[in-house]
Design a protein around this motif. Structure first.
Motif, PDB file in Angstrom:
ATOM      1  N   UNK A  28       0.834  -1.206   0.000  1.00  0.00           N
ATOM      2  CA  UNK A  28       0.000   0.000   0.000  1.00  0.00           C
ATOM      3  C   UNK A  28       0.865   1.252   0.000  1.00  0.00           C
ATOM      4  N   UNK A  29       1.955   1.238   0.766  1.00  0.00           N
ATOM      5  CA  UNK A  29       2.847   2.396   0.804  1.00  0.00           C
ATOM      6  C   UNK A  29       3.489   2.629  -0.552  1.00  0.00           C
ATOM      7  N   UNK A  30       3.929   1.570  -1.225  1.00  0.00           N
ATOM      8  CA  UNK A  30       4.519   1.711  -2.560  1.00  0.00           C
ATOM      9  C   UNK A  30       3.511   2.298  -3.544  1.00  0.00           C
ATOM     10  N   UNK A  31       2.248   1.909  -3.392  1.00  0.00           N
ATOM     11  CA  UNK A  31       1.183   2.445  -4.249  1.00  0.00           C
ATOM     12  C   UNK A  31       1.042   3.953  -4.042  1.00  0.00           C
ATOM     13  N   UNK A  32       1.034   4.378  -2.787  1.00  0.00           N
ATOM     14  CA  UNK A  32       0.909   5.813  -2.489  1.00  0.00           C
ATOM     15  C   UNK A  32       2.133   6.585  -2.972  1.00  0.00           C
ATOM     16  N   UNK A  33       3.326   6.026  -2.790  1.00  0.00           N
ATOM     17  CA  UNK A  33       4.553   6.699  -3.218  1.00  0.00           C
ATOM     18  C   UNK A  33       4.553   6.930  -4.721  1.00  0.00           C
ATOM     19  N   UNK A  34       4.146   5.920  -5.474  1.00  0.00           N
ATOM     20  CA  UNK A  34       4.108   6.057  -6.937  1.00  0.00           C
ATOM     21  C   UNK A  34       3.073   7.089  -7.357  1.00  0.00           C
ATOM     22  N   UNK A  35       1.924   7.102  -6.682  1.00  0.00           N
ATOM     23  CA  UNK A  35       0.872   8.064  -7.028  1.00  0.00           C
ATOM     24  C   UNK A  35       1.341   9.498  -6.800  1.00  0.00           C
ATOM     25  N   UNK A  36       1.994   9.759  -5.657  1.00  0.00           N
ATOM     26  CA  UNK A  36       2.470  11.104  -5.357  1.00  0.00           C
ATOM     27  C   UNK A  36       3.549  11.540  -6.338  1.00  0.00           C
ATOM     28  N   UNK A  37       4.491  10.624  -6.634  1.00  0.00           N
ATOM     29  CA  UNK A  37       5.576  10.954  -7.556  1.00  0.00           C
ATOM     30  C   UNK A  37       5.044  11.202  -8.959  1.00  0.00           C
ATOM     31  N   UNK A  38       4.058  10.415  -9.380  1.00  0.00           N
ATOM     32  CA  UNK A  38       3.478  10.599 -10.713  1.00  0.00           C
ATOM     33  C   UNK A  38       2.765  11.946 -10.812  1.00  0.00           C
ATOM     34  N   UNK A  39       2.077  12.343  -9.746  1.00  0.00           N
ATOM     35  CA  UNK A  39       1.409  13.650  -9.745  1.00  0.00           C
ATOM     36  C   UNK A  39       2.423  14.785  -9.876  1.00  0.00           C
ATOM     37  N   UNK A  40       3.560  14.657  -9.190  1.00  0.00           N
ATOM     38  CA  UNK A  40       4.595  15.685  -9.288  1.00  0.00           C
ATOM     39  C   UNK A  40       5.169  15.741 -10.701  1.00  0.00           C
ATOM     40  N   UNK A  41       5.398  14.563 -11.297  1.00  0.00           N
ATOM     41  CA  UNK A  41       5.946  14.500 -12.653  1.00  0.00           C
ATOM     42  C   UNK A  41       4.975  15.123 -13.653  1.00  0.00           C
ATOM     43  N   UNK A  42       3.690  14.807 -13.531  1.00  0.00           N
ATOM     44  CA  UNK A  42       2.691  15.328 -14.466  1.00  0.00           C
ATOM     45  C   UNK A  42       2.456  16.826 -14.254  1.00  0.00           C
ATOM     46  N   UNK A  43       2.631  17.289 -13.032  1.00  0.00           N
ATOM     47  CA  UNK A  43       2.483  18.714 -12.750  1.00  0.00           C
ATOM     48  C   UNK A  43       3.572  19.509 -13.483  1.00  0.00           C
ATOM     49  N   UNK A  44       4.766  18.926 -13.545  1.00  0.00           N
ATOM     50  CA  UNK A  44       5.860  19.604 -14.238  1.00  0.00           C
ATOM     51  C   UNK A  44       5.730  19.463 -15.752  1.00  0.00           C
ATOM     52  N   UNK A  45       5.409  18.248 -16.216  1.00  0.00           N
ATOM     53  CA  UNK A  45       5.392  17.985 -17.658  1.00  0.00           C
ATOM     54  C   UNK A  45       4.155  18.553 -18.346  1.00  0.00           C
ATOM     55  N   UNK A  46       3.042  18.598 -17.624  1.00  0.00           N
ATOM     56  CA  UNK A  46       1.801  19.065 -18.236  1.00  0.00           C
ATOM     57  C   UNK A  46       1.119  18.018 -19.089  1.00  0.00           C
ATOM     58  N   UNK A  47       1.654  16.790 -19.079  1.00  0.00           N
ATOM     59  CA  UNK A  47       1.049  15.673 -19.812  1.00  0.00           C
ATOM     60  C   UNK A  47       1.139  14.436 -18.926  1.00  0.00           C
ATOM     61  N   UNK A  48       0.495  13.364 -19.366  1.00  0.00           N
ATOM     62  CA  UNK A  48       0.538  12.116 -18.625  1.00  0.00           C
ATOM     63  C   UNK A  48       1.962  11.566 -18.574  1.00  0.00           C
ATOM     64  N   UNK A  49       2.335  10.965 -17.432  1.00  0.00           N
ATOM     65  CA  UNK A  49       3.668  10.398 -17.261  1.00  0.00           C
ATOM     66  C   UNK A  49       3.557   8.958 -16.773  1.00  0.00           C
ATOM     67  N   UNK A  50       4.571   8.159 -17.096  1.00  0.00           N
ATOM     68  CA  UNK A  50       4.588   6.766 -16.655  1.00  0.00           C
ATOM     69  C   UNK A  50       5.903   6.480 -15.930  1.00  0.00           C
ATOM     70  N   UNK A  51       5.839   5.510 -15.001  1.00  0.00           N
ATOM     71  CA  UNK A  51       7.005   5.129 -14.209  1.00  0.00           C
ATOM     72  C   UNK A  51       7.993   4.341 -15.061  1.00  0.00           C
ATOM     73  N   UNK A  52       9.271   4.720 -14.989  1.00  0.00           N
ATOM     74  CA  UNK A  52      10.332   3.974 -15.670  1.00  0.00           C
ATOM     75  C   UNK A  52      11.095   3.108 -14.679  1.00  0.00           C
ATOM     76  N   UNK A  53      11.452   3.688 -13.539  1.00  0.00           N
ATOM     77  CA  UNK A  53      12.223   2.926 -12.560  1.00  0.00           C
ATOM     78  C   UNK A  53      12.136   3.581 -11.201  1.00  0.00           C
ATOM     79  N   UNK A  54      12.478   2.805 -10.180  1.00  0.00           N
ATOM     80  CA  UNK A  54      12.657   3.304  -8.822  1.00  0.00           C
ATOM     81  C   UNK A  54      14.058   2.920  -8.385  1.00  0.00           C
TER      82      UNK A  54
END
Length: 300
Positions: A28-54
């Motif tokens: 569950x924690x890994x799920x939340x971490x990915x969600x928060x990081x993806x939101x930050x990435x999309x906020x900067x990029x302005x488009x949808x982003x996908x996870x490449x690696x941790x």
């Protein structure tokens, strides 16, 4: 000062989020971490982003039911089409008001273009001394990531030999093999139909935990996730096959390898999997008093 591109998520740990010990489930924690990081990435990029690696994730503290988890994520540096996102997780006890660091991690995301063209990312605005430091370190971490896989491949070739086992009570690693199949449904994916990276990490943690539990008479505790990288995407409707097995056991820890393969309907019939992810998860085990338990020797 915080950049307007920072993302902060607060979550109360509820019984539904907990494992049998009453602690926040690592999945569950890994799920939340990915969600928060993806939101930050999309906020900067302005488009949808996908996870490449941790990068390798270490877990320093456990959160229990009733405590508050805070996850802060921000883009440290943007490269041409990818970016590094820093993630910090803390836990706060509402009664004592004591706050502790659970984990500090770094993830890489890529901007997903809407059409045929590529998204050229804007540079990150640096507002503080910490921002400047993380920005400088990000290029070094990227250099390490790019060389990580080749170093690992070289080590695999050099150590491709059988060890001799003289202990009769060594446990065969075959007894720790676990396979699980998941169907990717809409709640598991983003608005483009790609499976959330955090969801895949959560499923991987589940099968790895079951594999580790076959060596100890206790519930395994996830200590770290290593070399987590996506080799390809998966989508709604895919069948994901998870295979986990203990690679080696040490005195108070065990390494579990997990391989994830994806199939669409036609690939499922033809038995043509797509290897989308692999990772190594390190577990320890504790008794009711919190004392570390030893693991038996294993025989591959």
């Amino acid at each position: 000062r915080h950049s307007p591109m920072d993302v902060c998520m607060c979550q109360g740990v509820l019984p539904a989020h907990a494992d049998p010990r009453g602690e926040l489930s690592a999945g569950q924690l890994l799920r939340w971490m990915d969600a928060a990081a993806c939101l930050a990435a999309e906020k900067h990029a302005g488009v949808s982003c996908v996870t490449v690696s941790m990068d390798d994730i270490q877990f320093e503290e456990a959160a229990r039911v009733g405590q508050i988890i805070t996850i802060k994520a921000k883009v440290n540096r943007a490269f041409r089409t990818s970016m590094e996102v820093g993630i910090k997780v803390t836990v706060q006890d509402v009664l004592s008001n004591v706050e502790k660091t659970v984990s500090v991690a770094y993830a890489t995301y890529v901007a997903k273009p809407l059409g045929a063209g590529k998204v050229e990312l804007e540079p990150v605005k640096l507002l503080s001394a910490e921002d400047h430091l993380e920005h400088s370190l990000a290029i070094e971490r990227r250099r390490i990531r790019l060389g990580y896989f080749q170093v690992f491949q070289n080590l695999m070739q050099e150590s491709n030999k059988e060890d001799t086992f003289e202990e009769e009570d060594a446990v065969s690693t075959e007894l720790t093999h676990v396979q699980s199949i998941e169907l990717v449904l809409p709640p598991h994916a983003n608005h483009h139909g790609n499976t959330f990276g955090g969801q895949i990490m959560a499923w991987m943690e589940t099968v790895a935990s079951i594999s580790a539990s076959r060596l100890c008479r206790s519930y395994p505790v996830l200590k770290s996730v290593n070399m987590f990288q996506f080799w390809g995407p998966s989508f709604v409707g895919d069948r994901l096959v998870f295979n986990a097995i203990v690679n080696n056991a040490f005195q108070n820890s065990v390494e579990v390898g997990v391989r994830v393969e994806a199939y669409d309907c036609e690939e499922w019939i033809r038995d043509q999997p797509r290897h989308i992810n692999s990772a190594f998860l390190i577990f320890s085990a504790v008794n009711d008093k919190g004392e570390l338990l030893p693991f038996p020797r294993v025989k591959p």
